[in-house]
Design a protein around this motif. Structure first.
Motif, PDB file in Angstrom:
ATOM      1  N   ALA A 168     -10.858   2.143 -18.656  1.00 36.70           N
ATOM      2  CA  ALA A 168     -11.609   2.492 -19.866  1.00 36.70           C
ATOM      3  C   ALA A 168     -11.174   3.812 -20.490  1.00 36.70           C
ATOM      4  CB  ALA A 168     -13.101   2.569 -19.526  1.00 36.70           C
ATOM      5  N   HIS A 169     -10.264   4.524 -19.852  1.00 36.60           N
ATOM      6  CA  HIS A 169      -9.945   5.878 -20.282  1.00 36.60           C
ATOM      7  C   HIS A 169      -9.468   5.941 -21.730  1.00 36.60           C
ATOM      8  CE1 HIS A 169      -8.700  10.055 -19.931  1.00 36.60           C
ATOM      9  NE2 HIS A 169      -7.512   9.711 -20.432  1.00 36.60           N
ATOM     10  N   LEU A 170      -8.594   5.027 -22.142  1.00 36.85           N
ATOM     11  CA  LEU A 170      -8.010   5.082 -23.476  1.00 36.85           C
ATOM     12  C   LEU A 170      -9.009   4.692 -24.565  1.00 36.85           C
ATOM     13  CD1 LEU A 170      -4.453   3.617 -22.796  1.00 36.85           C
ATOM     14  CD2 LEU A 170      -5.138   6.015 -22.992  1.00 36.85           C
ATOM     15  N   MET A 171     -10.140   4.114 -24.208  1.00 36.57           N
ATOM     16  CA  MET A 171     -11.138   3.702 -25.202  1.00 36.57           C
ATOM     17  C   MET A 171     -12.220   4.750 -25.410  1.00 36.57           C
ATOM     18  SD  MET A 171     -11.700  -0.362 -24.380  1.00 36.57           S
ATOM     19  CE  MET A 171     -11.921  -0.160 -22.609  1.00 36.57           C
ATOM     20  N   MET A 172     -12.137   5.875 -24.689  1.00 37.30           N
ATOM     21  CA  MET A 172     -13.204   6.866 -24.725  1.00 37.30           C
ATOM     22  C   MET A 172     -12.670   8.218 -25.179  1.00 37.30           C
ATOM     23  SD  MET A 172     -15.282   5.893 -21.208  1.00 37.30           S
ATOM     24  CE  MET A 172     -14.021   6.618 -20.162  1.00 37.30           C
ATOM     25  N   GLN A 173     -13.475   8.943 -25.933  1.00 36.09           N
ATOM     26  CA  GLN A 173     -13.149  10.289 -26.405  1.00 36.09           C
ATOM     27  C   GLN A 173     -13.974  11.294 -25.611  1.00 36.09           C
ATOM     28  OE1 GLN A 173     -13.860  10.842 -30.601  1.00 36.09           O
ATOM     29  NE2 GLN A 173     -13.876  13.091 -30.430  1.00 36.09           N
ATOM     30  N   HIS A 174     -13.310  12.180 -24.891  1.00 37.48           N
ATOM     31  CA  HIS A 174     -14.004  13.105 -23.993  1.00 37.48           C
ATOM     32  C   HIS A 174     -14.788  14.152 -24.780  1.00 37.48           C
ATOM     33  CE1 HIS A 174     -14.432  16.450 -21.049  1.00 37.48           C
ATOM     34  NE2 HIS A 174     -14.630  15.448 -20.216  1.00 37.48           N
ATOM     35  N   VAL A 175     -15.989  14.497 -24.269  1.00 37.35           N
ATOM     36  CA  VAL A 175     -16.870  15.496 -24.882  1.00 37.35           C
ATOM     37  C   VAL A 175     -17.174  16.567 -23.844  1.00 37.35           C
ATOM     38  CG1 VAL A 175     -19.135  15.902 -25.917  1.00 37.35           C
ATOM     39  CG2 VAL A 175     -17.903  13.779 -26.406  1.00 37.35           C
ATOM     40  N   PRO A 176     -17.036  17.855 -24.175  1.00 32.44           N
ATOM     41  CA  PRO A 176     -17.328  18.910 -23.198  1.00 32.44           C
ATOM     42  C   PRO A 176     -18.817  18.953 -22.851  1.00 32.44           C
ATOM     43  CG  PRO A 176     -16.879  19.874 -25.354  1.00 32.44           C
ATOM     44  CD  PRO A 176     -16.546  18.419 -25.455  1.00 32.44           C
ATOM     45  N   VAL A 177     -19.109  19.229 -21.586  1.00 36.55           N
ATOM     46  CA  VAL A 177     -20.479  19.304 -21.071  1.00 36.55           C
ATOM     47  C   VAL A 177     -20.594  20.553 -20.214  1.00 36.55           C
ATOM     48  CG1 VAL A 177     -22.304  18.106 -19.803  1.00 36.55           C
ATOM     49  CG2 VAL A 177     -20.584  16.786 -21.032  1.00 36.55           C
ATOM     50  N   ASP A 178     -21.732  21.250 -20.310  1.00 36.51           N
ATOM     51  CA  ASP A 178     -21.951  22.467 -19.530  1.00 36.51           C
ATOM     52  C   ASP A 178     -22.466  22.185 -18.125  1.00 36.51           C
ATOM     53  OD1 ASP A 178     -21.127  24.059 -21.625  1.00 36.51           O
ATOM     54  OD2 ASP A 178     -23.146  24.250 -22.462  1.00 36.51           O
ATOM     55  N   SER A 179     -23.210  21.109 -17.938  1.00 36.36           N
ATOM     56  CA  SER A 179     -23.785  20.816 -16.623  1.00 36.36           C
ATOM     57  C   SER A 179     -22.684  20.456 -15.636  1.00 36.36           C
ATOM     58  CB  SER A 179     -24.789  19.665 -16.713  1.00 36.36           C
ATOM     59  OG  SER A 179     -25.859  20.012 -17.570  1.00 36.36           O
ATOM     60  N   ALA A 180     -22.758  21.049 -14.453  1.00 37.19           N
ATOM     61  CA  ALA A 180     -21.733  20.825 -13.434  1.00 37.19           C
ATOM     62  C   ALA A 180     -21.749  19.374 -12.968  1.00 37.19           C
ATOM     63  CB  ALA A 180     -21.978  21.759 -12.247  1.00 37.19           C
ATOM     64  N   GLY A 181     -20.545  18.780 -12.880  1.00 37.87           N
ATOM     65  CA  GLY A 181     -20.416  17.427 -12.364  1.00 37.87           C
ATOM     66  C   GLY A 181     -20.692  16.330 -13.361  1.00 37.87           C
TER      67      GLY A 181
END
Length: 396
Positions: A168-181
């Motif tokens: 699924a990696h190529l179908m998703m756009q990563h978003v930064p998150v502050d919560s660890a993990g």
């Protein structure tokens, strides 16, 4: 003492009437001589200077608000928004919450001086012009935005192995998150459907919850699915005398709780969402042996349990285009849904004290627009998570 006398004579042909009136006038100097003091209430102290005693609780500011930074007082009309929420208690609290999320809380407790107060009809603010511009933008999203109930589709799933990302990696756009993990991605609705179909084909995927949650713009909705797990927390003397000791049980609540607060932009193109989620699960019950004395000098052996609890927390604010789907991964954590044995007598957890519960917890959040345009059947009613008290701590 001095006497003054006056004689008034009335005459007539047959009678003369004389009336003697004696008026005794006490002079002030005579009263002072005998030690008589004028009461304080009759004394004329107009010329005496007045001195106000210092108030230990604070001083009076003379009725003027500080204007060290050219602060302004403005009142915002909330009735175009709160007038629609007749079944909500204090709907204005959502506006206050979002204002504080946007401005932060420190600006209201530090210089320059300002205040924020709201009731159902209006929001009263005293602060700088720059702060008013920020607040006006937030209030406008409520009073000029959507008033009708909206649909947020929530889908909670668990996947035993996190290797689903490879396909699924190529179908998703990563978003930064502050919560660890925690990881987050944005997907188009088409790609989200493909990823869901791919996950359902896996044997280690379990769909925990899927529902259409009815929300009002800016308001907070809560969802919970929890259950209690009993354990022996203590051994105490038996009041009956036999058996000499009896177990004292306790309960640990495991499951998940979720609260979500979505706020649309005025044009409906962007959505801000505050998500507060928690997962608690008893991973294992540690057994501890106790040797307890008996009256005949023997020992009574008993066992207590010490819960090994695995917990996970998320409190984040996300912003994304309303025509996309937000996907959250909590990482490989305690599974929010513990599978029960089909036959209770074959439940091995009773003997081992362990819980098979490690999974990649996933949450799909999709905005679907107005409820009147999406729902053809009655939506599932979420189970409301109720807490003790009504404190606002941790709200932001």
């Amino acid at each position: 003492m001095r006497l003054k006398s006056s004689v008034f004579v009335y005459s007539s042909p047959t009678i003369v009437l004389a009336v003697l009136c004696v008026a005794i006038i006490w002079q002030p100097n005579m009263a002072s001589a005998q030690g008589v003091q004028t009461p304080p209430s009759l004394q004329n102290n107009a010329s005496a200077p007045q001195t106000a005693a210092a108030d230990p609780r604070g001083s009076i500011g003379g009725g003027q608000l500080p204007r060290t930074a050219n602060q302004e007082h403005r009142v915002y009309d909330l009735r175009p928004y709160t007038g629609y929420l007749t079944k909500h208690d204090h709907p204005e609290q959502a506006i206050v919450d979002w204002v504080l999320r946007e401005t932060g809380t420190d600006v209201w407790f530090t210089a320059p001086f300002g205040f924020l107060s709201a009731d159902r009809d209006q929001l009263s603010v005293y602060h700088t012009r720059e702060m008013h511009e920020m607040i006006a933008g937030v209030v406008d999203r409520f009073v000029a935005g959507e008033k009708d109930p909206q649909v947020m589709n929530l889908r909670v799933m668990t996947v035993g192995n996190p290797n689903w990302r490879s396909r699924a990696h190529l179908m998703m756009q990563h978003v930064p998150v502050d919560s660890a993990g925690v990881q987050a991605w944005l997907l188009s609705k088409e790609n989200a459907a493909l990823v869901l179909n791919m996950l359902r084909q896996r044997t280690d995927t379990r769909e925990v919850q899927s529902l259409d949650m009815i929300t009002y713009n800016g308001q907070t909705e809560k969802l919970a699915r929890t259950r209690g797990r009993n354990y022996v927390r203590n051994i105490k003397p038996s009041p009956a005398g036999w058996p000499p000791y009896e177990p004292e049980t306790g309960e640990v609540e495991e499951g998940y709780k979720l609260s979500i607060s979505p706020l649309l932009s005025t044009d409906g193109q962007t959505i801000d969402c505050v998500i507060n989620a928690s997962i608690d699960q008893v991973d294992k019950l540690k057994k501890v042996q106790l040797d307890l004395p008996l009256p005949n000098a023997q020992v009574h052996r008993a066992q207590i349990d010490v819960p090994q609890v695995v917990s996970w927390r998320l409190h984040e604010r996300f912003r994304w285009p309303s025509d996309m789907v937000l996907l959250l991964s909590c990482g490989v954590v305690a599974s929010p849904e513990r599978k029960q044995a089909a036959v209770p007598l074959l439940n091995m957890e009773m003997f081992t004290g362990t819980t098979a519960g490690r999974a990649d917890a996933l949450m799909f959040i999709e905005f679907r627009g107005r409820a009147s345009e999406n729902l053809t059947t009655t939506p599932l009613a979420p189970q409301i998570a109720t807490g003790v008290g009504g404190s606002n701590r941790g709200r932001y």
